[in-house]
Motif scaffolding. Structure first.
Motif, PDB file in Angstrom:
ATOM      1  N   ILE A  51       0.738  -1.285   0.139  1.00  0.00           N
ATOM      2  CA  ILE A  51       0.033   0.052  -0.001  1.00  0.00           C
ATOM      3  C   ILE A  51       0.999   1.251  -0.069  1.00  0.00           C
ATOM      4  O   ILE A  51       2.134   1.344   0.817  1.00  0.00           O
ATOM      5  N   ASN A  52       0.578   2.185  -0.764  1.00  0.00           N
ATOM      6  CA  ASN A  52       1.303   3.333  -0.781  1.00  0.00           C
ATOM      7  C   ASN A  52       1.150   4.284   0.347  1.00  0.00           C
ATOM      8  O   ASN A  52       0.485   3.979   1.296  1.00  0.00           O
ATOM      9  N   SER A  54      -0.550   6.791   1.034  1.00  0.00           N
ATOM     10  CA  SER A  54      -1.566   7.514   1.334  1.00  0.00           C
ATOM     11  C   SER A  54      -2.658   6.744   1.404  1.00  0.00           C
ATOM     12  O   SER A  54      -3.750   6.937   1.760  1.00  0.00           O
ATOM     13  N   GLY A  55      -2.379   5.354   0.884  1.00  0.00           N
ATOM     14  CA  GLY A  55      -3.374   4.448   0.918  1.00  0.00           C
ATOM     15  C   GLY A  55      -4.307   4.508  -0.318  1.00  0.00           C
ATOM     16  O   GLY A  55      -5.113   3.718  -0.544  1.00  0.00           O
ATOM     17  N   SER A  56      -3.805   5.368  -1.457  1.00  0.00           N
ATOM     18  CA  SER A  56      -4.823   5.211  -2.632  1.00  0.00           C
ATOM     19  C   SER A  56      -4.071   4.137  -3.723  1.00  0.00           C
ATOM     20  O   SER A  56      -4.968   4.129  -4.606  1.00  0.00           O
ATOM     21  N   SER A  57      -3.147   3.805  -3.600  1.00  0.00           N
ATOM     22  CA  SER A  57      -2.690   2.601  -4.235  1.00  0.00           C
ATOM     23  C   SER A  57      -2.241   1.458  -3.589  1.00  0.00           C
ATOM     24  O   SER A  57      -1.555   1.489  -2.642  1.00  0.00           O
ATOM     25  N   SER A  71      -4.561  -2.466   4.519  1.00  0.00           N
ATOM     26  CA  SER A  71      -5.167  -0.996   4.766  1.00  0.00           C
ATOM     27  C   SER A  71      -4.059  -0.386   5.795  1.00  0.00           C
ATOM     28  O   SER A  71      -3.126  -1.138   6.486  1.00  0.00           O
ATOM     29  N   GLN A 105       4.460   6.477  -4.977  1.00  0.00           N
ATOM     30  CA  GLN A 105       2.931   6.512  -5.415  1.00  0.00           C
ATOM     31  C   GLN A 105       2.731   4.995  -5.655  1.00  0.00           C
ATOM     32  O   GLN A 105       1.455   4.710  -5.224  1.00  0.00           O
TER      33      GLN A 105
END
Length: 125
Positions: A51-52, A54-57, A71, A105
């Motif tokens: 997981i990156n 920010s959690g976006s990827s 998560s 990212q």
């Protein structure tokens, strides 16, 4: 020096669920991608997912896609691995890992530089 501590392993029957946690200290956690790996007895360590910052990827190994969910909580400095529909072949020592670069990212298996001590997951048939 970064420190990673996994908890939550145990014994579960096939089809069951387990949730692993990894607490990180010694680094600005919120800036780094995190990953999970596992190693079965007699086999090489394999990438489970990541997981990156920010959690976006997110990225998952094909073997766990649709069953495992990663998560993170950047306030608690923790990353989690929710494992559902567990199979005997999921048995192994599970490790969390941290990326050595900030603000990445996209994740892949090669970016991780430090690992925790691991927690054992055993899935019985």
């Amino acid at each position: 020096q970064v420190r990673l501590e996994e908890t939550g392993g145990g014994l579960v029957q096939a089809g069951g669920s387990l949730s692993l946690s990894c607490k990180v200290s010694g680094r600005i956690f919120s800036r780094h991608a995190m990953g999970w790996f596992r190693q079965a007895q007699g086999k090489e360590r394999e990438f489970v997912g990541g997981i990156n910052w920010s959690g976006s990827s997110l990225l998952y190994a094909d073997s766990v896609k649709g069953r495992f969910t990663i998560s993170r909580d950047n306030v608690k400095n923790a990353v989690y691995l929710q494992m559902n529909s567990l199979k005997p072949e999921d048995t192994g020592v599970y490790y969390c890992a941290v990326d050595g670069v900030e603000w990445r990212q996209l994740v892949d298996a090669s970016i991780f530089v430090s690992w925790g001590q691991g927690t054992q997951v055993t899935v019985s048939s």
